[in-house]
Scaffold this active site. Sequence first.
Site, short mmCIF file in Angstrom:
data_model
loop_
_atom_site.label_atom_id
_atom_site.label_comp_id
_atom_site.label_asym_id
_atom_site.label_seq_id
_atom_site.Cartn_x
_atom_site.Cartn_y
_atom_site.Cartn_z
CG HIS A 16 0.35 27.31 34.63
ND1 HIS A 16 0.50 28.63 34.26
CD2 HIS A 16 0.50 26.61 33.48
CE1 HIS A 16 0.72 28.72 32.96
NE2 HIS A 16 0.71 27.49 32.47
CD GLN A 344 4.57 12.68 34.59
OE1 GLN A 344 3.79 12.41 33.70
NE2 GLN A 344 5.33 13.79 34.57
#
Length: 463
Positions: A16, A344
Amino acid sequence: MKRQHFLVLSLPAQGHINPTLQLAKNLARAGARATFVTTVCGLNRMNNLPRQDGLFYSSFSDGYDDNTWINSTKHKDYFNDLKENGQKNLKTLIRKFSDEGHPVTFLVYTILLPWVAVVAREVHVPSAFLVIQCGTAFAIYHHLFNSTNGVYSNSVSDITVLPSFPVEFPELPLFSCNDIPTIVLPNHPHSSVMIPILREHIQNLENDPNSCVLINSFEALEENSMRVIDKMRIFSIGPLVPSAFSDGNDPKDRSFGCELFDKSEKNYHPWLDSKPEGSVVYVSFGSLAVLKREQEEEILRGLLDSERPFLWVRRKGEEEEEENFEYDDVVDEKLGLIVPWCSQMEVLFHKSIGCFVTHCGWNSTLESMVSGVPIVGCPQFSDQTTNAKMVEEVWGIGVRANKEVEGIVKREELKRCLGILMENGEKGEEIKRNVKKLSELAMEAVKIGGSSHDNLKKFIEGL
């Protein structure tokens, strides 16, 4: 003219925070004052807060400032307490900003905070719902919860009847119960919490004559999905990823920031540098899902059997402490590397990465798409099932791994999927072309003159 002051609110869950904080950074970069707001406990847990002109941080109390709810409170009770405490303390925070000479002019809230829209109306400040899932998932929620013909539109919280299937949208494939977000299925553990929350979202938007929805997607990707929603102002403003990997306006913006997990002690960069282009299988199942031991073993054996180098971001499960099993013990580092954390976006953009084995969370799906990396989808819960459906059947940028009856993706199935994407077969080559095209369209959307760039500008200027 005094510049706009946005409060951008999120609960402290990594999936989130990332898009929400990125929106706050983009708003600040566009000339607004943006304050990222989360719970007291959440803000205390965040590491490496990004620093940027116009970007600020604040918090409100949810009543659990020491994080005791994780062990002592049921999720349903927590969200009831969050609503009661959050409404009161958010109003106090808004008054504080006004007293300091920085009155709040707009509230942006995410999926677990529908009550923020009520606070906004009470203090006479406009608001927007930031959809951090795909536009198709939002279209499904609207279909189920709208007051005109939504099957979940009534106020009964204990829903035990499945909606009729399949769900049909113009120019999209049919959605079965295996394709819609699991959180709206009555038998799912989280549905008793999420069904009332999603109903509240749709009702709040319907009751607001100036309702506004921001979606972390882009028009070329989901125009058909967003077109089916009537009477709402919808702005697709994604992909919400760091600027260095998207619009290029801020080369220093290379990570979302605010990591909730400790960084890896292993330096995986030299390992990736040593691998040939497009040869590495990257594996990560996000920040929430903890895989069953059997599923992890099948993934490991499938990776080893495929004989391709792999980088696996693996979070330890609770069972592991008792069983004292270390996956590193059976992995030769020349072939595979297992780490607890990685950056990532940097990994996905590395030339050695050939495909991404993922849970298909929306952030990971978008990040893989932006990076031009094909996907092996292994959805676990929530909107991940919808994303995997779109990845395979609509966008054609990956394959969805088939599960056995017990919900496990077997090693042979993983090996099959890797073979499609990592070998030079016709289907794999088509998938690579598709993801390259969508990567280019995503980049175009966020650059000056692109649809998402212009939508964010229209959104700010139209306030």
